[in-house]
Design an enzyme around this catalytic site. Structure first.
Site, PDB file in Angstrom:
ATOM      1  CG  ASN A  73     -33.269  63.213 -23.607  1.00  0.00           C
ATOM      2  OD1 ASN A  73     -33.614  64.491 -23.439  1.00  0.00           O
ATOM      3  ND2 ASN A  73     -34.044  62.893 -24.389  1.00  0.00           N
ATOM      4  CB  CYS A 135     -39.132  67.958 -27.947  1.00  0.00           C
ATOM      5  SG  CYS A 135     -38.257  68.201 -26.736  1.00  0.00           S
ATOM      6  CB  THR A 201     -37.768  60.788 -27.537  1.00  0.00           C
ATOM      7  OG1 THR A 201     -38.185  62.173 -26.942  1.00  0.00           O
ATOM      8  CG2 THR A 201     -35.778  60.657 -27.444  1.00  0.00           C
ATOM      9  CB  CYS A 345     -29.813  24.122 -20.561  1.00  0.00           C
ATOM     10  SG  CYS A 345     -31.062  25.120 -22.173  1.00  0.00           S
ATOM     11  CB  CYS A 348     -36.671  23.877 -25.278  1.00  0.00           C
ATOM     12  SG  CYS A 348     -36.408  22.357 -25.144  1.00  0.00           S
ATOM     13  CB  CYS A 379     -45.282  21.745 -32.045  1.00  0.00           C
ATOM     14  SG  CYS A 379     -44.666  23.419 -32.510  1.00  0.00           S
ATOM     15  CB  CYS A 389     -33.443  27.381 -27.146  1.00  0.00           C
ATOM     16  SG  CYS A 389     -31.227  26.482 -27.960  1.00  0.00           S
TER      17      CYS A 389
END
Ligand SMILES: Cc1cc2nc3c(=O)[nH]c(=O)nc-3n(C[C@H](O)[C@H](O)[C@H](O)COP(=O)(O)O)c2cc1C
Ligand code: SF4
Ligand code: SF4
Length: 426
Positions: A73, A135, A201, A345, A348, A379, A389
């Site tokens: 904004n 602000c 913000t 799929c 990974c 790993c 995943c």
């Protein structure tokens, strides 16, 4: 039902959910409707010199079908005359004596201006004050808001000026547009702040229209940087709350905000040290009634754990937040794929192969069916595969037994130094 009453630096409210100073708290009509809906408190839209606003002024950043993942904004503080706001604050407080009404204030960095506005708003019965040093646009160009909120001396001085005359608790609202928020939080504490709130913000440009080449939003073809908030800023806000909560020099309550949309996020902020939370974007997106779910969810959460008062969870996760140098270098997790849940799929495998440690092998079982297996010795437990995943439960991150005793970087360095000293001694 747990006791949700909240006390933030002496400001009482029936629950920890306050509306942040912003469009939802722009008038008596709105704040009264919000209290009827269940909000425990409201920080009135920032009062100050009457302001002119521009049209248009908001923009949303959507992501993957979510329309308001982030919100931007270029609105300024209230554009309604001070006398009108004061009259409505007075009427609202009379109707809702047990709800918290906080006046958000912003004036030029001059002692008499702070004295004048503090006295005026306290005369109409507010429960506390929030000094808006956050602000980032418009006001900052006139030396107010984030412009003074980025200078620790000015934060300290202005807090002190407000405190010189204030009879009610003073909350200092900090800007996230700074390298280390604890520096300005400490300045607020030195100035006598009773609490700090964060975040306001974050400097942002929501987007550029690739057809017209106008900024989003734009005002007659011109744009300016705005303030970013909503779900996208939550991790930034949570870190800032945590940094302040764990600082030994910031020993005042924290009012946390930035991306809080539901009770779970409110609990996260409270566990990380916030005594209560404020909400703006989620209320703008979904309306005041989201507070019903927040109250109900928080109650269930506390009841399930046998926790009698919401204040008992405040700060309970702070000790778990530390520096990198205090993390155990010998702690180890690895990814494990459950072949029965996996849908093959391959996401990974691609992530690990292209951008991590190339340790997910594509294998075939005796029947010729493909399956994926992590080579655990290679790993590093980065979590990436489990993040990408799409199937819950297909990849778990599993803790391996610690072969070595726990050792942090700091302990390691200290041990190395001690050995070096011993060698010199010999
Ligand atoms: C349109 C708009 C206007 C705002 N006006 C003010 C304001 O007048 N004073 C203030 O302290 N903060 C103002 N804010 C900031 C919010 O109070 C809050 O700090 C910020 O939006 C983060 O919370 P959220 O992620 O729940 O929106 C405004 C935010 C928005 C979106
Ligand atoms: S945790 Fe990281 S390194 Fe281990 S398999 Fe997954 S992506 Fe590869
Ligand atoms: S990303 Fe998940 S579902 Fe897809 S292949 Fe890997 S483990 Fe299986």
């Amino acid at each position: 039902m747990a006791n949700l009453t909240t006390n933030l630096a002496g400001i009482q409210s029936p629950n920890p959910f306050w509306l942040a100073s912003a469009p939802p708290t722009n008038s008596g009509y709105q704040v009264q409707r919000a209290f009827e809906a269940g909000w425990g408190g409201a920080v009135w839209k920032t009062l100050g010199d009457p302001i002119l606003n521009v049209s248009s002024r908001f923009a949303a950043v959507g992501f993957n079908g979510q329309r308001v993942a982030g919100f931007n904004n270029i609105e300024l503080i209230t554009d309604r005359p001070l006398e009108v706001n004061l009259k409505e604050i007075y009427e609202t407080k009379k109707k809702f004596p047990n709800h918290a009404i906080i006046a958000s204030l912003m004036v030029e960095p001059q002692q008499e201006k702070w004295h004048e506005i503090v006295k005026k708003v306290e005369d109409v019965g507010v429960d506390g004050l929030e000094l808006n040093f956050g602000c980032p646009h418009g006001m900052a160009e006139r030396g107010m808001g984030a412009a003074s909120g980025q200078v620790p001396d000015l934060v300290e001085k202005q807090t002190y000026w407000a405190k010189e005359v204030a009879q009610t608790p003073v909350i200092v609202k900090l800007t996230p547009n700074i390298t280390d928020i604890t520096v300005t939080a400490e300045a607020a504490v030195r100035g006598g702040a009773d609490a700090v709130s964060m975040i306001n913000t974050i400097n942002s440009l929501a987007g550029v229209d690739i057809h017209s080449w106008n900024t989003i939003p734009h005002v007659a073809g011109k744009g300016a940087h705005g303030g970013y908030c909503g779900p996208a800023v939550k991790p930034i806000a949570l870190n800032m709350v945590a940094e302040c909560a764990r600082s030994p020099f910031i020993n005042v309550p924290i009012s946390g905000m930035g991306g809080v949309s539901n009770w779970q996020e409110a609990v996260e902020f409270m566990l990380m040290g916030a005594a209560g939370v404020q909400v703006c974007t989620a209320a703008m997106h979904h309306g005041f009634r989201i507070v019903e779910d927040m109250i109900q969810g928080l109650n269930y959460y506390l009841d399930e754990r046998g926790i009698k008062k919401v204040s008992d969870i405040v700060g309970k996760a702070v000790s778990k937040y530390s520096d990198w140098g205090n993390l155990d270098l010998n702690y180890k997790v690895v990814a494990r794929i459950d072949p029965d849940t996996c849908i093959n799929c391959n996401k990974c495998h691609i992530s690990c192969e292209d951008t991590s440690h190339q340790c997910i092998d594509m294998l075939k079982d005796p029947s010729g069916k493909s399956y994926l297996k992590v080579r655990e010795e290679d790993c590093v437990g980065c979590n990436l595969c489990s993040i990408v995943c799409p199937v819950d439960g297909a990849i778990s991150m599993v803790e391996l037994p610690n072969e070595q005793p726990p050792m942090t970087w700091n302990e390691r360095q200290a041990a190395l130094q001690a050995t070096a000293v011993q060698r010199l001694d010999v």
